[in-house]
Design a protein around this motif. Structure first.
Motif, PDB file in Angstrom:
ATOM      1  N   ILE A  93       0.852  -1.198   0.047  1.00  0.00           N
ATOM      2  CA  ILE A  93       0.220   0.012   0.148  1.00  0.00           C
ATOM      3  C   ILE A  93       0.756   1.407  -0.077  1.00  0.00           C
ATOM      4  O   ILE A  93       0.690   2.152  -0.697  1.00  0.00           O
ATOM      5  CB  ILE A  93      -0.940   0.035   1.243  1.00  0.00           C
ATOM      6  N   GLU A  94       1.910   1.164   0.683  1.00  0.00           N
ATOM      7  CA  GLU A  94       2.796   2.442   0.632  1.00  0.00           C
ATOM      8  C   GLU A  94       3.398   2.629  -0.463  1.00  0.00           C
ATOM      9  O   GLU A  94       3.720   3.848  -0.580  1.00  0.00           O
ATOM     10  CB  GLU A  94       3.972   1.752   1.834  1.00  0.00           C
ATOM     11  N   GLU A  95       3.653   1.862  -1.456  1.00  0.00           N
ATOM     12  CA  GLU A  95       4.127   1.969  -2.706  1.00  0.00           C
ATOM     13  C   GLU A  95       3.458   3.056  -3.409  1.00  0.00           C
ATOM     14  O   GLU A  95       3.703   3.653  -4.328  1.00  0.00           O
ATOM     15  CB  GLU A  95       4.685   0.786  -3.451  1.00  0.00           C
ATOM     16  N   HIS A  96       2.206   3.109  -3.010  1.00  0.00           N
ATOM     17  CA  HIS A  96       1.191   3.747  -4.132  1.00  0.00           C
ATOM     18  C   HIS A  96       0.424   4.871  -3.297  1.00  0.00           C
ATOM     19  O   HIS A  96      -0.087   5.658  -4.357  1.00  0.00           O
ATOM     20  CB  HIS A  96       0.096   2.819  -4.595  1.00  0.00           C
ATOM     21  N   VAL A  97       0.446   5.048  -2.127  1.00  0.00           N
ATOM     22  CA  VAL A  97      -0.462   5.955  -1.638  1.00  0.00           C
ATOM     23  C   VAL A  97      -0.263   7.346  -1.693  1.00  0.00           C
ATOM     24  O   VAL A  97      -0.830   8.431  -1.190  1.00  0.00           O
ATOM     25  CB  VAL A  97      -1.092   5.650  -0.256  1.00  0.00           C
ATOM     26  N   ASP A  98       1.380   7.812  -2.056  1.00  0.00           N
ATOM     27  CA  ASP A  98       1.718   8.967  -2.221  1.00  0.00           C
ATOM     28  C   ASP A  98       1.149   9.659  -3.363  1.00  0.00           C
ATOM     29  O   ASP A  98       1.041  11.170  -3.317  1.00  0.00           O
ATOM     30  CB  ASP A  98       3.216   9.056  -2.417  1.00  0.00           C
ATOM     31  N   ASP A  99       0.234   8.907  -4.249  1.00  0.00           N
ATOM     32  CA  ASP A  99      -0.433   9.525  -5.234  1.00  0.00           C
ATOM     33  C   ASP A  99      -1.708   9.722  -4.488  1.00  0.00           C
ATOM     34  O   ASP A  99      -2.340   8.779  -4.167  1.00  0.00           O
ATOM     35  CB  ASP A  99      -0.622   8.615  -6.475  1.00  0.00           C
ATOM     36  N   ILE A 100      -2.336  11.064  -4.545  1.00  0.00           N
ATOM     37  CA  ILE A 100      -3.513  11.390  -4.091  1.00  0.00           C
ATOM     38  C   ILE A 100      -4.779  10.529  -4.402  1.00  0.00           C
ATOM     39  O   ILE A 100      -5.649  10.141  -3.817  1.00  0.00           O
ATOM     40  CB  ILE A 100      -3.920  12.652  -4.003  1.00  0.00           C
ATOM     41  N   ASN A 101      -4.634  10.189  -5.760  1.00  0.00           N
ATOM     42  CA  ASN A 101      -5.699   9.508  -6.385  1.00  0.00           C
ATOM     43  C   ASN A 101      -5.859   8.134  -5.668  1.00  0.00           C
ATOM     44  O   ASN A 101      -6.979   7.432  -5.419  1.00  0.00           O
ATOM     45  CB  ASN A 101      -5.694   9.474  -7.801  1.00  0.00           C
ATOM     46  N   HIS A 102      -4.687   7.267  -5.450  1.00  0.00           N
ATOM     47  CA  HIS A 102      -4.616   6.154  -5.073  1.00  0.00           C
ATOM     48  C   HIS A 102      -5.024   6.132  -3.399  1.00  0.00           C
ATOM     49  O   HIS A 102      -5.639   5.149  -2.957  1.00  0.00           O
ATOM     50  CB  HIS A 102      -3.354   5.527  -5.149  1.00  0.00           C
ATOM     51  N   ALA A 103      -4.613   7.074  -2.818  1.00  0.00           N
ATOM     52  CA  ALA A 103      -4.828   7.347  -1.485  1.00  0.00           C
ATOM     53  C   ALA A 103      -6.528   7.307  -1.162  1.00  0.00           C
ATOM     54  O   ALA A 103      -7.127   6.879  -0.148  1.00  0.00           O
ATOM     55  CB  ALA A 103      -4.330   8.434  -0.736  1.00  0.00           C
ATOM     56  N   ILE A 104      -7.212   8.294  -2.266  1.00  0.00           N
ATOM     57  CA  ILE A 104      -8.654   8.263  -2.268  1.00  0.00           C
ATOM     58  C   ILE A 104      -9.391   6.904  -2.592  1.00  0.00           C
ATOM     59  O   ILE A 104     -10.063   6.284  -2.000  1.00  0.00           O
ATOM     60  CB  ILE A 104      -9.145   9.289  -3.161  1.00  0.00           C
ATOM     61  N   ASP A 105      -8.608   6.139  -3.457  1.00  0.00           N
ATOM     62  CA  ASP A 105      -8.951   4.808  -3.672  1.00  0.00           C
ATOM     63  C   ASP A 105      -8.958   3.895  -2.776  1.00  0.00           C
ATOM     64  O   ASP A 105     -10.066   3.038  -2.257  1.00  0.00           O
ATOM     65  CB  ASP A 105      -8.322   4.182  -5.099  1.00  0.00           C
TER      66      ASP A 105
END
Length: 327
Positions: A93-105
């Protein structure tokens, strides 16, 4: 301060069109005889890239969903269980949530309650990982701050900061708390309701460098937001506590900078705070003058130097008004 990109340095592509343009340029470099006007991808190659990117997007969402499912395991709440898979899920999860869109996903697929559940895990690695992720998804992201706040996360994080047996877990919990409440009025309100400033005071008194640095940064941010915060802090004895930290030889430069900034904000905007700074028994002016000699001319300490000079100017002006002299 982050480094500014060089004018000739090309930014990495961040969307489909950017990647297609990038690939067009690469294709042109491979065939330098092609005229600039005709340097385009052929339809077959373009279709392939579009399909690959669409597949990548689906895979990210799928990976997040799989990781959330893994973190739903009962092993999260059971001591003595092997939680290697759950640790890997947090890393994924940590690899992707720096992207705000993935955090919202992640929020939309029910990932936030799962992370909050991990804060209460008997496994240190999961508490640390979950707190770190909560900070990552909430930082500068009002939508995620709002959703995370509904899960009663602020009191849980404050409890972790106060009581967790693991120092890294406490540090990450404070990081998460800071990201959750800073620059977000509802978060600040919940922080106040949960007696957050008392927790920060205990952290400031702990002497644990990493905790004190993060606490002083959060405090400096919060005191800029509200006059009510400033009055509360003065009544709680924060002026004396901050001066004590500045007078300690163990305080590092980052702590000193944030504490001095907080004191400047308080003294410049709340007269009772300035009056506290002038209490003779604190010896604050003497401390500031000594520190000024240490930081003057050092580029890496310019901000702290500026805060000190502004504080001294404020204190000197007030003392001149009252006594005609400043010592």
């Amino acid at each position: 301060m982050s480094d500014q990109p060089d004018g000739n340095e090309r930014r990495p592509p961040r969307n489909l069109q950017g990647l297609l343009n990038f690939c067009t340029e690469i294709t042109a470099r491979e065939d330098p005889t092609t005229a600039t006007a005709t340097r385009v991808l052929d339809p077959e190659r373009r279709a392939f890239l579009e399909q690959a990117l669409n597949s990548l997007t689906v895979n990210v969402a799928k990976k997040l969903a799989e990781s959330v499912q893994t973190l739903c395991s009962e092993a999260v709440t059971m001591p003595g269980e092997d939680v290697t898979e759950q640790e890997n899920a947090i890393e994924a999860i940590e690899e992707h949530v720096d992207d705000i869109n993935h955090a919202i996903d992640l929020q939309k697929m029910g990932g936030f309650p799962v992370l909050v559940r991990c804060l209460d895990s008997p496994h240190i690695s999961l508490r640390v990982g979950a707190a770190s992720l909560i900070g990552d998804v909430c930082q500068n992201n009002p939508a995620c701050q709002e959703h995370m706040l509904t899960l009663n996360t602020v009191p849980m994080l404050l409890h972790m900061i106060d009581t967790d047996e693991d120092m890294q877990a406490r540090v990450k919990a404070l990081y998460a708390l800071s990201c959750l409440v800073r620059d977000y009025s509802k978060g600040e309100e919940e922080f106040i309701k949960a007696n957050g400033f008392s927790c920060l005071m205990r952290v400031m008194q702990s002497g644990v460098e990493k905790l004190v640095v993060k606490a002083s940064f959060l405090l400096s941010s919060l005191v800029r937001e509200s006059e009510a915060h400033r009055a509360l802090l003065v009544s709680m004895g924060y002026i004396e506590q901050l001066v004590t930290i500045l007078g300690s030889e163990d305080s590092n430069p980052s702590t000193r900078e944030h504490c001095t900034a907080a004191l400047l904000t308080l003294a410049s905007s709340h007269p009772p705070a300035l009056a506290e700074c002038l209490r003779p028994e604190l010896g604050f002016a003497h401390l500031l003058n000594n520190r000024l000699q240490e930081v003057t001319g050092k580029e890496e300490m310019q901000e702290e130097e500026g805060y000190i000079r502004e504080l001294l100017k404020l204190m000197e002006g007030d003392a001149d008004d009252d006594e005609g002299t400043f010592r």
